[in-house]
Design a protein around this motif. Structure first.
Motif, short mmCIF file in Angstrom:
data_model
loop_
_atom_site.label_atom_id
_atom_site.label_comp_id
_atom_site.label_asym_id
_atom_site.label_seq_id
_atom_site.Cartn_x
_atom_site.Cartn_y
_atom_site.Cartn_z
N ALA A 152 -36.83 1.53 -6.73
CA ALA A 152 -37.38 0.20 -6.38
C ALA A 152 -36.77 -0.86 -7.30
O ALA A 152 -36.41 -1.96 -6.84
CB ALA A 152 -38.90 0.23 -6.52
N ALA A 153 -36.64 -0.53 -8.59
CA ALA A 153 -36.08 -1.51 -9.54
C ALA A 153 -34.61 -1.78 -9.20
O ALA A 153 -34.17 -2.93 -9.17
CB ALA A 153 -36.22 -0.98 -10.96
N ILE A 154 -33.87 -0.71 -8.90
CA ILE A 154 -32.43 -0.88 -8.61
C ILE A 154 -32.24 -1.69 -7.32
O ILE A 154 -31.43 -2.62 -7.27
CB ILE A 154 -31.74 0.50 -8.52
N ASP A 155 -33.03 -1.35 -6.29
CA ASP A 155 -32.92 -2.10 -5.01
C ASP A 155 -33.20 -3.58 -5.24
O ASP A 155 -32.53 -4.45 -4.68
CB ASP A 155 -33.90 -1.55 -3.97
N ALA A 156 -34.23 -3.85 -6.05
CA ALA A 156 -34.60 -5.26 -6.27
C ALA A 156 -33.51 -5.98 -7.06
O ALA A 156 -33.21 -7.15 -6.77
CB ALA A 156 -35.93 -5.34 -7.02
N ILE A 157 -32.90 -5.29 -8.01
CA ILE A 157 -31.79 -5.92 -8.76
C ILE A 157 -30.66 -6.27 -7.79
O ILE A 157 -30.09 -7.36 -7.83
CB ILE A 157 -31.28 -4.99 -9.89
N ASN A 158 -30.36 -5.32 -6.89
CA ASN A 158 -29.28 -5.58 -5.93
C ASN A 158 -29.61 -6.77 -5.03
O ASN A 158 -28.73 -7.54 -4.65
CB ASN A 158 -29.00 -4.34 -5.09
N LYS A 159 -30.88 -6.94 -4.72
CA LYS A 159 -31.26 -8.02 -3.80
C LYS A 159 -31.44 -9.37 -4.54
O LYS A 159 -31.03 -10.41 -4.04
CB LYS A 159 -32.58 -7.62 -3.13
N TYR A 160 -32.10 -9.31 -5.74
CA TYR A 160 -32.50 -10.58 -6.38
C TYR A 160 -31.88 -10.82 -7.75
O TYR A 160 -32.15 -11.85 -8.37
CB TYR A 160 -34.02 -10.61 -6.57
N GLY A 161 -31.14 -9.84 -8.29
CA GLY A 161 -30.66 -9.98 -9.67
C GLY A 161 -31.70 -9.51 -10.67
O GLY A 161 -32.61 -8.76 -10.30
N VAL A 162 -31.60 -9.96 -11.90
CA VAL A 162 -32.47 -9.43 -12.96
C VAL A 162 -33.50 -10.45 -13.45
O VAL A 162 -34.70 -10.22 -13.43
CB VAL A 162 -31.62 -8.92 -14.15
N GLY A 163 -33.01 -11.58 -13.90
CA GLY A 163 -33.91 -12.58 -14.50
C GLY A 163 -34.51 -13.49 -13.45
O GLY A 163 -34.06 -13.53 -12.29
N THR A 164 -35.56 -14.22 -13.84
CA THR A 164 -36.16 -15.16 -12.88
C THR A 164 -35.80 -16.60 -13.22
O THR A 164 -36.22 -17.52 -12.52
CB THR A 164 -37.69 -14.99 -12.83
N GLY A 165 -35.08 -16.81 -14.30
CA GLY A 165 -34.44 -18.10 -14.53
C GLY A 165 -35.27 -19.21 -15.14
O GLY A 165 -34.73 -20.16 -15.68
N ALA A 166 -36.59 -19.11 -15.02
CA ALA A 166 -37.43 -20.20 -15.55
C ALA A 166 -38.88 -19.73 -15.53
O ALA A 166 -39.20 -18.68 -14.97
CB ALA A 166 -37.29 -21.44 -14.70
N VAL A 167 -39.74 -20.51 -16.14
CA VAL A 167 -41.17 -20.18 -16.07
C VAL A 167 -41.62 -20.25 -14.61
O VAL A 167 -40.98 -20.92 -13.79
CB VAL A 167 -42.02 -21.15 -16.95
N ARG A 168 -42.71 -19.60 -14.32
CA ARG A 168 -43.15 -19.54 -12.92
C ARG A 168 -43.53 -20.91 -12.38
O ARG A 168 -43.37 -21.20 -11.20
CB ARG A 168 -44.31 -18.53 -12.77
N ALA A 169 -44.02 -21.77 -13.27
CA ALA A 169 -44.43 -23.11 -12.83
C ALA A 169 -43.23 -23.95 -12.40
O ALA A 169 -43.39 -24.93 -11.68
CB ALA A 169 -45.19 -23.80 -13.95
N LEU A 170 -42.01 -23.57 -12.84
CA LEU A 170 -40.82 -24.31 -12.42
C LEU A 170 -40.15 -23.52 -11.29
O LEU A 170 -40.74 -23.37 -10.24
CB LEU A 170 -39.90 -24.56 -13.62
N SER A 171 -38.97 -22.94 -11.54
CA SER A 171 -38.29 -22.26 -10.42
C SER A 171 -38.37 -20.74 -10.50
O SER A 171 -37.71 -20.05 -9.75
CB SER A 171 -36.82 -22.70 -10.39
N GLY A 172 -39.19 -20.21 -11.45
CA GLY A 172 -39.16 -18.76 -11.67
C GLY A 172 -40.26 -17.97 -11.00
O GLY A 172 -40.54 -16.84 -11.40
N ASN A 173 -40.90 -18.55 -9.98
CA ASN A 173 -42.00 -17.83 -9.31
C ASN A 173 -41.44 -17.00 -8.16
O ASN A 173 -41.30 -17.47 -7.05
CB ASN A 173 -43.04 -18.84 -8.81
#
Ligand code: PLP
Length: 408
Positions: free
Chosen positions: A67-88
């Motif tokens: 599940a972790a590997i599939d998600a990395i392939n689809k979305y990458g690793v980091g979320t880029g910012a706090v959830r209140a900004l663009s990381g949600n």
């Protein structure tokens, strides 16, 4: 004016490290170079894993890895910012929904760890005029959360003692009679661990909830060692006591039985929305990574599907406790798979752990300040992944080392 350099002002700190080294108390962190399975490679040696919180063996589970590997392939690793900004991430939202359904609560908010979940839950709710009532053996993260809230009225009740809690509630009510400066009512918050991590005993939650109702107090339970362990399919302590909807704040840890990392706060929709609007570690710190979140979604799915892992954990725990008792070890009064092998003396606990390690069993000593002085122990943690042969090997090595050191 004193002419101190920065280095001078840090001398006391450096000295404390030297003192730990001289007294032999400097913690040495052993290095794990294998997956978190029943057997580990620790400091280059193959040893039986007897001290992990990976209760269900999910930390290295194949489905969770995929599940972790599939998600990395689809979305990458980091979320880029706090959830209140663009990381949600959509995965954060899905995990919150899945956890709420699993725990049978209205809403869940994720946190970066169980420790952070406790900080958020207390710090965001209370201010200095409120009142907190805490079990004397609550986890360090609860103690720090209370400090961070700056609440001035802190009442500590005797461990799991409802009479003591009631006394503190009577005291708290007197403080509550004086309103806050803004004319609103002070909150009385009762906080308890659900499963006490060093002894494995359960909080008397039904009694706590009844007292809270009688005194109009708010309740919070830290279910770090209950999730994935007690209740139907590991739904936790609230489910175990069938108290759904009666505990105001449930804290969960996603790093133990769920096998990954993170924490969560569960409660009613309004309260969780309040936390999402106001909690500083939520607003000012990036959320869980993509692989962590995807892996956790799979963990919740596995738990929801079947009680098999939880059943296996308990079967192993019963077998282990029985084995220790037959050998003559004192395993305290645990009501859960946590199996404390009580030693007392710190040096003896360290020697036992060292002896076990040399003979292929990794079981770390639990010493002050994790437990009171004179109450050192080896906390043995069975997992659903252990086989009977694993447990027999561990018991045999405990018997040999225990006899050699005069413990049994
Ligand atoms: C009772 C309790 N609460 C909270 C935590 C913190 O959890 P985490 O490791 O996810 O930060 C722990 C972990 O040791 C714990 O035992």
């Amino acid at each position: 004016m004193l002419n101190l350099t920065m280095k001078d002002s840090l001398n006391k700190i450096y000295q404390s490290v030297d003192d730990l080294e001289t007294s032999g108390s400097l913690k040495k962190y052993r290095i794990v170079s294998s997956p978190q399975d029943s057997w580990l490679i620790v400091d280059g040696k193959k040893v039986l894993n007897f001290c992990s919180n990976n209760y269900l063996g999910l930390a290295s589970n194949k489905r969770i890895r995929s599940a972790a590997i599939d998600a990395i392939n689809k979305y990458g690793v980091g979320t880029g910012a706090v959830r209140a900004l663009s990381g949600n991430s959509i995965l954060h939202e899905e995990l919150e929904t899945a956890l709420a359904k699993f725990k049978k609560v209205e809403a869940v908010m994720l946190a970066q760890s169980g420790f952070v979940a406790n900080l958020i839950a207390v710090q965001t709710l209370l201010d200095k005029e409120d009142i907190v009532i805490s079990d004397e053996l609550n986890h360090a993260s609860i103690i720090d959360a209370i400090k961070l809230s700056q609440v001035q009225t802190k009442l500590i009740y005797l461990h799991n003692n409802l009479a003591s809690l009631e006394e503190k509630l009577v005291e708290a009510q007197k403080f509550q009679e004086v309103k806050r400066a803004d004319g609103t009512d002070k909150i009385i918050l009762i906080i308890t661990d659900g499963v006490f991590s060093m002894d494995g005993d359960l909080a008397p939650l039904p009694g706590i909830v009844n007292l809270a109702k009688k005194f109009g107090a708010v309740t919070m339970v830290d279910d770090a060692h209950g999730e994935g362990v007690v209740g139907e399919n590991g739904r936790g302590i609230v489910d175990h006591f069938n108290l759904h909807g009666q505990v105001d704040i449930e804290i969960g840890t996603l790093s133990k039985a769920l096998g990954v990392l993170g924490g969560c706060i569960a409660g009613n929709k309004k309260l969780i929305e309040y936390y999402k609007q106001k909690a500083r570690p939520f607003s000012f710190s990036t959320g869980l990574s993509i692989p962590d979140t995807a892996a956790l979604l799979e963990s919740v799915k596995i738990l929801s599907e079947s009680p098999a892992l939880v059943d296996n954990l308990w079967k192993n725990a019963d077998y282990l406790k029985d084995g220790f008792k037959k050998l003559g070890f004192d395993t305290g009064h645990s009501e859960t798979p946590i199996t404390p092998v009580m030693i007392g003396d710190e040096n003896l606990a360290k020697s036992l752990s060292q002896e076990l390690f040399e003979n292929g069993v990794f079981a770390t000593p639990i010493l002050f300040p994790m437990v009171a002085k004179g109450k050192a122990r080896i906390r043995v943690m069975p997992s659903a992944a252990h086989t009977k042969e694993d447990l027999d090997f561990g018991l045999k090595q405990f018997a040999i080392a225990g006899k050699k050191l005069g413990i049994i």
